[in-house]
Design an enzyme around this catalytic site. Structure first.
Site, PDB file in Angstrom:
ATOM      1  N   ARG A 128       0.831  -1.207   0.000  1.00 37.13           N
ATOM      2  CA  ARG A 128       0.000   0.000   0.000  1.00 37.13           C
ATOM      3  C   ARG A 128       0.868   1.261   0.000  1.00 37.13           C
ATOM      4  O   ARG A 128       0.529   2.269  -0.635  1.00 37.13           O
ATOM      5  CB  ARG A 128      -0.907  -0.023   1.237  1.00 37.13           C
ATOM      6  CG  ARG A 128      -2.011   1.011   1.207  1.00 37.13           C
ATOM      7  CD  ARG A 128      -3.130   0.629   2.179  1.00 37.13           C
ATOM      8  NE  ARG A 128      -4.109   1.701   2.261  1.00 37.13           N
ATOM      9  CZ  ARG A 128      -4.284   2.485   3.337  1.00 37.13           C
ATOM     10  NH1 ARG A 128      -3.560   2.273   4.419  1.00 37.13           N
ATOM     11  NH2 ARG A 128      -5.191   3.435   3.333  1.00 37.13           N
ATOM     12  N   HIS A 186       0.475   4.241  -2.744  1.00 38.57           N
ATOM     13  CA  HIS A 186       0.209   5.615  -2.312  1.00 38.57           C
ATOM     14  C   HIS A 186       1.358   6.543  -2.706  1.00 38.57           C
ATOM     15  O   HIS A 186       1.125   7.734  -2.949  1.00 38.57           O
ATOM     16  CB  HIS A 186      -0.017   5.664  -0.806  1.00 38.57           C
ATOM     17  CG  HIS A 186      -1.396   5.259  -0.390  1.00 38.57           C
ATOM     18  ND1 HIS A 186      -2.185   6.009   0.457  1.00 38.57           N
ATOM     19  CD2 HIS A 186      -2.150   4.178  -0.719  1.00 38.57           C
ATOM     20  CE1 HIS A 186      -3.355   5.410   0.642  1.00 38.57           C
ATOM     21  NE2 HIS A 186      -3.349   4.284  -0.055  1.00 38.57           N
ATOM     22  N   ASP A 187       2.568   6.020  -2.757  1.00 38.08           N
ATOM     23  CA  ASP A 187       3.702   6.834  -3.186  1.00 38.08           C
ATOM     24  C   ASP A 187       3.593   7.155  -4.674  1.00 38.08           C
ATOM     25  O   ASP A 187       3.651   8.316  -5.076  1.00 38.08           O
ATOM     26  CB  ASP A 187       5.014   6.098  -2.907  1.00 38.08           C
ATOM     27  CG  ASP A 187       6.235   6.936  -3.274  1.00 38.08           C
ATOM     28  OD1 ASP A 187       6.232   8.143  -2.976  1.00 38.08           O
ATOM     29  OD2 ASP A 187       7.185   6.396  -3.868  1.00 38.08           O
ATOM     30  N   VAL A 230       0.948   9.753  -6.068  1.00 34.11           N
ATOM     31  CA  VAL A 230       1.100  11.156  -5.685  1.00 34.11           C
ATOM     32  C   VAL A 230       2.515  11.598  -6.038  1.00 34.11           C
ATOM     33  O   VAL A 230       3.476  11.173  -5.403  1.00 34.11           O
ATOM     34  CB  VAL A 230       0.831  11.361  -4.181  1.00 34.11           C
ATOM     35  CG1 VAL A 230       0.977  12.843  -3.816  1.00 34.11           C
ATOM     36  CG2 VAL A 230      -0.558  10.854  -3.810  1.00 34.11           C
ATOM     37  N   GLY A 278       4.392  10.578  -8.292  1.00 42.01           N
ATOM     38  CA  GLY A 278       5.215   9.520  -8.861  1.00 42.01           C
ATOM     39  C   GLY A 278       5.952   8.683  -7.831  1.00 42.01           C
ATOM     40  O   GLY A 278       5.936   8.963  -6.629  1.00 42.01           O
ATOM     41  N   ASP A 301       8.627   8.113  -5.998  1.00 40.34           N
ATOM     42  CA  ASP A 301       9.836   8.850  -5.611  1.00 40.34           C
ATOM     43  C   ASP A 301      10.067   8.867  -4.100  1.00 40.34           C
ATOM     44  O   ASP A 301      10.863   9.677  -3.600  1.00 40.34           O
ATOM     45  CB  ASP A 301       9.762  10.291  -6.126  1.00 40.34           C
ATOM     46  CG  ASP A 301       8.603  11.083  -5.519  1.00 40.34           C
ATOM     47  OD1 ASP A 301       7.796  10.475  -4.774  1.00 40.34           O
ATOM     48  OD2 ASP A 301       8.500  12.298  -5.789  1.00 40.34           O
ATOM     49  N   ASN A 323      -3.503   9.244   4.121  1.00 39.81           N
ATOM     50  CA  ASN A 323      -2.299   8.447   4.373  1.00 39.81           C
ATOM     51  C   ASN A 323      -2.087   8.103   5.840  1.00 39.81           C
ATOM     52  O   ASN A 323      -1.162   7.354   6.180  1.00 39.81           O
ATOM     53  CB  ASN A 323      -1.058   9.177   3.848  1.00 39.81           C
ATOM     54  CG  ASN A 323      -0.922   9.092   2.338  1.00 39.81           C
ATOM     55  OD1 ASN A 323      -1.411   8.141   1.717  1.00 39.81           O
ATOM     56  ND2 ASN A 323      -0.277  10.078   1.734  1.00 39.81           N
ATOM     57  N   PRO A 352      -7.653   6.662  -4.950  1.00 41.14           N
ATOM     58  CA  PRO A 352      -9.030   6.179  -5.112  1.00 41.14           C
ATOM     59  C   PRO A 352      -9.749   6.062  -3.769  1.00 41.14           C
ATOM     60  O   PRO A 352      -9.158   5.627  -2.777  1.00 41.14           O
ATOM     61  CB  PRO A 352      -8.855   4.808  -5.768  1.00 41.14           C
ATOM     62  CG  PRO A 352      -7.467   4.381  -5.400  1.00 41.14           C
ATOM     63  CD  PRO A 352      -6.659   5.636  -5.314  1.00 41.14           C
ATOM     64  N   HIS A 386      -5.970  -6.024  -2.685  1.00 45.56           N
ATOM     65  CA  HIS A 386      -6.865  -6.159  -1.531  1.00 45.56           C
ATOM     66  C   HIS A 386      -7.069  -7.617  -1.133  1.00 45.56           C
ATOM     67  O   HIS A 386      -7.824  -7.897  -0.210  1.00 45.56           O
ATOM     68  CB  HIS A 386      -8.219  -5.511  -1.845  1.00 45.56           C
ATOM     69  CG  HIS A 386      -8.175  -4.011  -1.856  1.00 45.56           C
ATOM     70  ND1 HIS A 386      -9.230  -3.225  -2.270  1.00 45.56           N
ATOM     71  CD2 HIS A 386      -7.183  -3.135  -1.493  1.00 45.56           C
ATOM     72  CE1 HIS A 386      -8.897  -1.952  -2.159  1.00 45.56           C
ATOM     73  NE2 HIS A 386      -7.658  -1.867  -1.703  1.00 45.56           N
ATOM     74  N   THR A 387      -6.401  -8.526  -1.811  1.00 43.91           N
ATOM     75  CA  THR A 387      -6.451  -9.932  -1.404  1.00 43.91           C
ATOM     76  C   THR A 387      -5.666 -10.150  -0.110  1.00 43.91           C
ATOM     77  O   THR A 387      -5.784 -11.187   0.532  1.00 43.91           O
ATOM     78  CB  THR A 387      -5.907 -10.848  -2.517  1.00 43.91           C
ATOM     79  OG1 THR A 387      -6.125 -12.210  -2.163  1.00 43.91           O
ATOM     80  CG2 THR A 387      -4.410 -10.643  -2.735  1.00 43.91           C
ATOM     81  N   ASP A 400      -3.404 -14.085  -3.779  1.00 43.74           N
ATOM     82  CA  ASP A 400      -3.960 -15.034  -4.750  1.00 43.74           C
ATOM     83  C   ASP A 400      -5.141 -14.423  -5.504  1.00 43.74           C
ATOM     84  O   ASP A 400      -5.466 -13.243  -5.307  1.00 43.74           O
ATOM     85  CB  ASP A 400      -4.392 -16.333  -4.045  1.00 43.74           C
ATOM     86  CG  ASP A 400      -5.331 -16.075  -2.867  1.00 43.74           C
ATOM     87  OD1 ASP A 400      -6.070 -15.062  -2.892  1.00 43.74           O
ATOM     88  OD2 ASP A 400      -5.332 -16.895  -1.913  1.00 43.74           O
TER      89      ASP A 400
END
Length: 328
Positions: A62, A66-67, A70, A72, A74, A94, A166, A196-197, A256
């Site tokens: 995650r 998230h990096d 926003v 790119g 970096d 965040n 999102p 999200h698995t 999976d």
């Protein structure tokens, strides 16, 4: 006209002769002569962290997402706020990023810096990209070669996060629009959603689906009724909204394709998960990957590779941080 046509021809030629700066810089053997054992060193630290807690997997995965979404890929999300700057990590979107993801990168950075040849030669952005690949593989997902050569960003502002990630309430159009802004297709979006698995969510992120979906319909009708009852038991109305539950109720500790089988059964936790099955435009992909894990793994690797190219910093736009949590 002749000079104008020549300029057009040269411009077109440059597109083919000189690839984009991002792709030209990123390559799988980037550190071969700089820090040749970088992948083994990072993997060793990630494995140690994984053995301490499984949260390492969803936390690192995650953090990477998230990096990249926003400014790119970096490592700007790792920067700590200062009295004069509120950094990305302190934006409300965040605040739920688990500390184990940050710690994974910090531990790997320390291990690399303990080797003179590698000290301050590997970017935090690349460490995060490698660690993300490693946690996916450790939890049963596909392993893949990671393109390397990113520099660390020079800016991290909480205000830049607004509208870049999102929301759990997004519909397909909103998801496609946001991912398209990052050069990702609907298929890429569906593949990446399957992260999200693994992992968990806080009750407050989906309580509207089980208590206040619509007038006269407190429960989202797209939710499997038995699953909705289970969610209500785990997240009663009076519960602390920060209480966390598994996102995948079947195999929460395995990367999976069960995620897609869950969607077929109305067991997607977020609206943005379940819509991938309820919307006829994305349902065929869900059905395909629910029955073919190899096809899903291939699509996921392709999507992760594309994600890793988003907003890569080059030249004067970045550097290699001595401390992943602070600018040089």
């Amino acid at each position: 006209m002749g000079r104008f046509n020549l300029l057009i021809a040269l411009s077109l030629l440059s597109l083919f002769v000189f690839p984009s700066p991002t792709l030209a810089q990123l390559r799988k053997n980037f550190y071969a002569n700089i820090c040749p054992n970088v992948e083994n060193i990072v993997r060793s630290q990630v494995t140690k962290k994984f053995q301490q807690t499984f949260v390492t997997v969803p936390a690192t995965l995650r953090l990477f997402f998230h990096d990249c979404f926003v400014q790119g890929c970096d490592a700007s999300v790792i920067i700590a706020s200062t009295p004069s700057n509120k950094a990305e990590k302190d934006h409300p979107d965040n605040l739920s990023l688990a500390g184990d993801g940050f710690d994974t990168v910090i531990k790997a950075k320390a291990a690399l810096d303990a080797i003179p040849q590698c000290r301050n030669r590997v970017s935090c952005a690349d460490i995060l990209a490698l660690a993300t690949r490693d946690v996916i593989a450790l939890s049963g997902g596909p392993s893949y070669a990671v393109e390397l050569g990113r520099l660390d960003g020079l800016v991290s502002r909480a205000s830049d996060v607004n509208g870049r990630l999102p929301a759990p309430t997004f519909n397909l159009n909103q998801l496609n629009s946001l991912f398209a802004k990052n050069g990702l297709t609907q298929e890429d979006m569906i593949a990446l959603s399957a992260a999200h698995t693994v992992g968990f969510s806080h009750c407050g992120k989906f309580s509207n689906r089980i208590y206040s979906f619509a007038p006269g319909k407190p429960v989202d009708p797209s939710l499997n009724r038995t699953y909705a009852n289970q969610l209500q038991q785990m997240c009663p109305k009076s519960v602390d909204p920060r209480v966390a539950i598994n996102m995948d109720p079947i195999t929460p500790r395995a990367f999976d394709n069960i995620y897609f089988k869950n969607l077929q059964q109305g067991m997607g936790l977020f609206t943005s998960d379940q819509v991938l099955f309820t919307d006829s435009r994305s349902r065929p992909t869900v059905n395909s990957w629910a029955s073919n894990s190899q096809a899903f793994n291939k699509a996921f690797v392709a999507a992760m590779t594309k994600l890793g190219r988003v907003g890569v910093k080059t030249g004067r736009n970045g550097n290699i941080r001595r401390d992943c949590g602070a600018f040089n």
